[in-house]
Design an enzyme around this catalytic site. Sequence first.
Site: not given
Ligand code: PMV
Length: 309
Positions: A101, A103-104, A107, A148
């Site tokens: 979570g 954003g690897s 990025a 992201d």
């Molecule tokens: O898991 P991450 O940090 O990529 O976050 C996902 C965030 C969500 O709201 C669950 C999905 C999105 O596309 O925004």
Amino acid sequence: MKAATATAPGKIILFGEHAVVYGQPALAVPVWNVYAQATVQPGPPGRGVLIEAADLHLQLSLAEESAHGLALTVRLVLEQLKVPEPDVLITASSTIPIAGGMGSGAAISAALARALGMYLEKPFNESELSALVYEVEKFYHGTPSGIDNTVICYGQPVYFVRGQPPVTFRVHSPFHLLIADTGIASPTKQTVSAVRERRDSAPEIYDLIFANIGRIAREARQVIETGEIGQLGRLMTRNHALLCELGVSSPELERLIEAALNAGAEGAKLSGGGGGGNMIALAMPDRVQSIYSALEKAGATRVIHTVVR
Ligand code: PMV
């Protein structure tokens, strides 16, 4: 041509995950303690684009590989800039934990696209870069909200509403966050589709939860902009309770959150897709060390201390 190097930070969502998919605002910030980097340099003549990413155990040539996010990134760059495939060697590396979570994927694509644009002497601006990385995000995640790529490409705190131009915002008083990993990989695609299924079965209930999360995200932006950090912890914990109602927490996340709160965190919540991945805790400076240790003791596989500014 001269070699070009570019970087892109990791990111963490502070407020609004999941609800952001349904049109509510979310706040996310870059995390510069971890980052992806790409270097583009002249490659062997006649071989086209070669990509090497030692951390990902990846070595590919654009001519032979189509089904990889990095190959897609290169293709999108060349298409966008309307240039033929150059003979280049691209080396990419990243210290951002994968599938946590942070954003690897976004990025590494951002660093690569930025470096290739610079190498080809047609550098992308932030908005162009973000749009390009969004296309790659769709390849990885299906229907991402776009948060992201936005925070990672702009490299600044972002207030994000799906479909609207991103708004960057100012952090009035820097604050300390601990980011702790459950060590459980939980693909965002899965939790997003689980929430969609539940929402489809009871739209009124879920839309109300999303609206409440949205309200918290708006309030949190104000608090961060005015520097009343004392309020922020409470908002995080409230946001987390609503994420629990959405069914995206897990016993491992709960254990870390409880440990952080018991050790004196101002507030704590899961961050990102949930189901595993990371949680975040807000720490006053004199508590950072004790919360850090408590998180490690409670089973976090990695703890990152970052100052949001
Ligand atoms: O898991 P991450 O940090 O990529 O976050 C996902 C965030 C969500 O709201 C669950 C999905 C999105 O596309 O925004």
